[in-house]
Design an enzyme around this catalytic site. Structure first.
Site, PDB file in Angstrom:
ATOM      1  N   ASP A 120       0.833  -1.198   0.000  1.00 28.11           N
ATOM      2  CA  ASP A 120       0.000   0.000   0.000  1.00 28.11           C
ATOM      3  C   ASP A 120       0.871   1.251   0.000  1.00 28.11           C
ATOM      4  O   ASP A 120       1.665   1.471   0.919  1.00 28.11           O
ATOM      5  CB  ASP A 120      -0.875  -0.009   1.267  1.00 28.11           C
ATOM      6  CG  ASP A 120      -1.770   1.211   1.366  1.00 28.11           C
ATOM      7  OD1 ASP A 120      -2.937   1.109   0.939  1.00 28.11           O
ATOM      8  OD2 ASP A 120      -1.314   2.263   1.857  1.00 28.11           O
ATOM      9  N   HIS A 156      -7.691   9.507  -1.977  1.00 30.89           N
ATOM     10  CA  HIS A 156      -7.084   9.486  -0.634  1.00 30.89           C
ATOM     11  C   HIS A 156      -8.015  10.108   0.425  1.00 30.89           C
ATOM     12  O   HIS A 156      -8.198   9.543   1.498  1.00 30.89           O
ATOM     13  CB  HIS A 156      -5.731  10.219  -0.673  1.00 30.89           C
ATOM     14  CG  HIS A 156      -4.794   9.774   0.393  1.00 30.89           C
ATOM     15  ND1 HIS A 156      -3.440   9.715   0.229  1.00 30.89           N
ATOM     16  CD2 HIS A 156      -5.005   9.364   1.659  1.00 30.89           C
ATOM     17  CE1 HIS A 156      -2.871   9.280   1.339  1.00 30.89           C
ATOM     18  NE2 HIS A 156      -3.809   9.057   2.222  1.00 30.89           N
ATOM     19  N   LYS A 206      -2.845   5.856  -4.107  1.00 27.99           N
ATOM     20  CA  LYS A 206      -3.901   6.831  -3.772  1.00 27.99           C
ATOM     21  C   LYS A 206      -3.619   8.179  -4.429  1.00 27.99           C
ATOM     22  O   LYS A 206      -2.458   8.594  -4.510  1.00 27.99           O
ATOM     23  CB  LYS A 206      -3.988   7.029  -2.251  1.00 27.99           C
ATOM     24  CG  LYS A 206      -4.049   5.730  -1.482  1.00 27.99           C
ATOM     25  CD  LYS A 206      -4.197   5.915   0.012  1.00 27.99           C
ATOM     26  CE  LYS A 206      -3.845   4.631   0.733  1.00 27.99           C
ATOM     27  NZ  LYS A 206      -2.393   4.459   0.974  1.00 27.99           N
ATOM     28  N   TYR A 213       2.871   9.813   0.091  1.00 27.17           N
ATOM     29  CA  TYR A 213       3.989   9.239   0.865  1.00 27.17           C
ATOM     30  C   TYR A 213       5.336   9.515   0.204  1.00 27.17           C
ATOM     31  O   TYR A 213       6.383   9.270   0.805  1.00 27.17           O
ATOM     32  CB  TYR A 213       3.833   7.710   1.043  1.00 27.17           C
ATOM     33  CG  TYR A 213       2.534   7.254   1.656  1.00 27.17           C
ATOM     34  CD1 TYR A 213       1.686   8.132   2.303  1.00 27.17           C
ATOM     35  CD2 TYR A 213       2.150   5.910   1.580  1.00 27.17           C
ATOM     36  CE1 TYR A 213       0.485   7.699   2.850  1.00 27.17           C
ATOM     37  CE2 TYR A 213       0.948   5.478   2.138  1.00 27.17           C
ATOM     38  CZ  TYR A 213       0.126   6.386   2.756  1.00 27.17           C
ATOM     39  OH  TYR A 213      -1.057   5.948   3.288  1.00 27.17           O
TER      40      TYR A 213
HETATM   41  N1  LIG Z   1      -5.665   6.129   3.680  1.00 30.37           N
HETATM   42  C1  LIG Z   1      -5.127   6.878   4.612  1.00 30.37           C
HETATM   43  O1  LIG Z   1      -5.528   8.040   4.812  1.00 30.37           O
HETATM   44  C2  LIG Z   1      -4.006   6.327   5.441  1.00 30.37           C
HETATM   45  C3  LIG Z   1      -3.586   7.030   6.587  1.00 30.37           C
HETATM   46  C4  LIG Z   1      -2.567   6.475   7.350  1.00 30.37           C
HETATM   47  C5  LIG Z   1      -1.988   5.269   6.982  1.00 30.37           C
HETATM   48  N2  LIG Z   1      -2.389   4.613   5.849  1.00 30.37           N
HETATM   49  C6  LIG Z   1      -1.769   3.314   5.433  1.00 30.37           C
HETATM   50  O2  LIG Z   1      -1.930   2.386   6.511  1.00 30.37           O
HETATM   51  C7  LIG Z   1      -0.655   1.825   6.843  1.00 30.37           C
HETATM   52  C8  LIG Z   1      -0.600   1.423   8.304  1.00 30.37           C
HETATM   53  O3  LIG Z   1      -0.899   2.524   9.134  1.00 30.37           O
HETATM   54  P1  LIG Z   1       0.183   3.233  10.088  1.00 30.37           P
HETATM   55  O4  LIG Z   1       1.533   3.007   9.547  1.00 30.37           O
HETATM   56  O5  LIG Z   1      -0.263   4.636  10.289  1.00 30.37           O
HETATM   57  O6  LIG Z   1      -0.052   2.536  11.487  1.00 30.37           O
HETATM   58  P2  LIG Z   1       0.034   1.052  12.115  1.00 30.37           P
HETATM   59  O7  LIG Z   1       0.302   0.035  11.065  1.00 30.37           O
HETATM   60  O8  LIG Z   1      -1.186   0.927  12.960  1.00 30.37           O
HETATM   61  O9  LIG Z   1       1.256   1.182  13.109  1.00 30.37           O
HETATM   62  C9  LIG Z   1       2.554   1.352  12.670  1.00 30.37           C
HETATM   63  C10 LIG Z   1       3.395   1.594  13.914  1.00 30.37           C
HETATM   64  O10 LIG Z   1       3.356   0.446  14.758  1.00 30.37           O
HETATM   65  C11 LIG Z   1       4.683  -0.097  14.911  1.00 30.37           C
HETATM   66  N3  LIG Z   1       4.538  -1.565  14.812  1.00 30.37           N
HETATM   67  C12 LIG Z   1       4.235  -2.284  13.716  1.00 30.37           C
HETATM   68  N4  LIG Z   1       4.164  -3.596  14.023  1.00 30.37           N
HETATM   69  C13 LIG Z   1       4.418  -3.715  15.335  1.00 30.37           C
HETATM   70  C14 LIG Z   1       4.490  -4.813  16.224  1.00 30.37           C
HETATM   71  N5  LIG Z   1       4.275  -6.052  15.820  1.00 30.37           N
HETATM   72  N6  LIG Z   1       4.800  -4.555  17.537  1.00 30.37           N
HETATM   73  C15 LIG Z   1       5.026  -3.297  17.958  1.00 30.37           C
HETATM   74  N7  LIG Z   1       4.967  -2.217  17.157  1.00 30.37           N
HETATM   75  C16 LIG Z   1       4.665  -2.421  15.850  1.00 30.37           C
HETATM   76  C17 LIG Z   1       5.517   0.491  13.800  1.00 30.37           C
HETATM   77  O11 LIG Z   1       6.853   0.705  14.229  1.00 30.37           O
HETATM   78  P3  LIG Z   1       8.113   0.018  13.471  1.00 30.37           P
HETATM   79  O12 LIG Z   1       8.068   0.472  12.044  1.00 30.37           O
HETATM   80  O13 LIG Z   1       9.283   0.537  14.221  1.00 30.37           O
HETATM   81  O14 LIG Z   1       7.913  -1.468  13.631  1.00 30.37           O
HETATM   82  C18 LIG Z   1       4.828   1.848  13.562  1.00 30.37           C
HETATM   83  O15 LIG Z   1       5.306   2.801  14.501  1.00 30.37           O
HETATM   84  C19 LIG Z   1       0.310   2.954   6.458  1.00 30.37           C
HETATM   85  O16 LIG Z   1       1.642   2.514   6.357  1.00 30.37           O
HETATM   86  C20 LIG Z   1      -0.280   3.394   5.145  1.00 30.37           C
HETATM   87  O17 LIG Z   1       0.104   2.501   4.104  1.00 30.37           O
HETATM   88  C21 LIG Z   1      -3.407   5.129   5.093  1.00 30.37           C
END
Ligand SMILES: NC(=O)c1ccc[n+]([C@@H]2O[C@H](COP(=O)([O-])OP(=O)(O)OC[C@H]3O[C@@H](n4cnc5c(N)ncnc54)[C@H](OP(=O)(O)O)[C@@H]3O)[C@@H](O)[C@H]2O)c1
Length: 284
Positions: free
Chosen positions: A49, A112, A79, A54
């Protein structure tokens, strides 16, 4: 129920999509992207994704190229950001993304965030890009029920995915039900609340019973609700951990306990408010 990270679900348009994917937000240098994509692919992730916002499509395209695999083996979600919305600008933006990703199609393209001024024009461009074969599936992100209702007044095809913020502190039950009613798959962004939910004592105690981490327990909770997930990690151990969620089941009671943690806590904006303030829905 999905039994493996490689299992797919059939979307409303007939295309198949993996239920679990890999989020790439904040992966912003080639070395980190290469390592993350390689580890993720080896762990079985097949969906990646990204977003123009980004600023890492080219990095992702390079990393995928280095895997030396058939394009059909992976699923790319991208997006279109607010400044690029509009009919011709969206079509141009899709061409730019294809070039940066170094591919001739995108599996799923999402709006997005909804914006009032180009609401229908952007969607018309998506329908055209799909007809032209540049994108296989079209969807939205951060849409509320009112946005979907409005879109349905003019769309030839409705979105097949709505990617929204969803985690134990923001369970979005009404929105998940609204998507389902319209045959739209809910995909959770920030499925772990960007870390905010990982120390929760209720989830921790459920996780301990299953010999799993809180992250794994939360991701499993999403899947058992029928929600697609795109966890992000730059750490190989955690990338692996987040893929290892197919060998346990949460009971109905455990599912309810996690769902009851909802506190309407957002890490991002509420699109309904962002969209509404000083703006009205456009007419056709
Ligand atoms: N459509 C939208 O508007 C939108 C908005 C935000 C995000 N997104 C997409 O959604 C994806 C995921 O969301 P996100 O990155 O915001 O949040 P997330 O996946 O909920 O959390 C990521 C965070 O959690 C940590 N983490 C991941 N796996 C872990 C585990 N097993 N144990 C402990 N910590 C862990 C990561 O740190 P480390 O990297 O240090 O492991 C990072 O700080 C994004 O990468 C993006 O592709 C879309």
């Amino acid at each position: 129920m999905i039994n493996s990270i490689k299992d797919t679900i059939k979307l409303a348009d007939g295309n198949e999509m993996p239920m679990e994917g890999f989020g790439t937000y904040k992966l912003d240098n080639q070395e980190t992207m290469d390592q993350a994509v390689k580890t993720a692919f080896e762990c079985g992730y097949r969906l990646f994704d990204t977003a123009q916002f980004y600023n890492n499509e080219e990095l992702l395209g390079n990393s995928i190229k280095k895997l030396e695999i058939n394009r059909k083996e992976i699923f790319i979600t991208d997006k279109i950001p607010e400044p690029k919305q509009g009919y011709q600008s969206t079509l141009d933006a899709i061409d730019e993304s294809l070039s940066r990703l170094q591919t001739d199609y995108i599996d799923l393209i999402l709006v997005h965030w909804p914006i009032h001024s180009q609401f229908f024009a952007t969607w018309r461009a998506f329908e055209k890009a799909k007809a032209d074969g540049k994108v296989k599936s079209i969807g939205v992100s951060n849409y509320h029920q009112t946005h979907l209702d409005l879109l349905s007044t003019a769309a030839d095809e409705m979105p097949v995915v709505n990617q929204i913020e969803d985690h134990p502190y923001l369970t979005q039950e009404p929105m998940v039900a609204a998507n389902k009613q319209r045959n739209i798959l809910t995909q959770a962004w920030s499925p772990m609340g960007r870390g905010a939910t990982l120390q929760d004592p209720t989830i921790k105690s459920i996780a301990e019973k299953h010999g799993k981490s809180t992250a794994q327990t939360i991701l499993r909770w999403h899947l058992q609700r029928g929600i697609s997930i795109i966890p992000k990690s730059s750490n190989p151990e955690r990338i692996k951990q987040n893929a290892n969620i197919y060998d346990f089941n949460l009971s109905d009671d455990e599912m309810k306990q996690i769902s009851s943690l909802n506190q309407e806590q957002r890490t991002g904006d509420d699109p309904e408010l962002v969209y509404e303030i000083e703006h009205q829905y456009p007419t056709k």
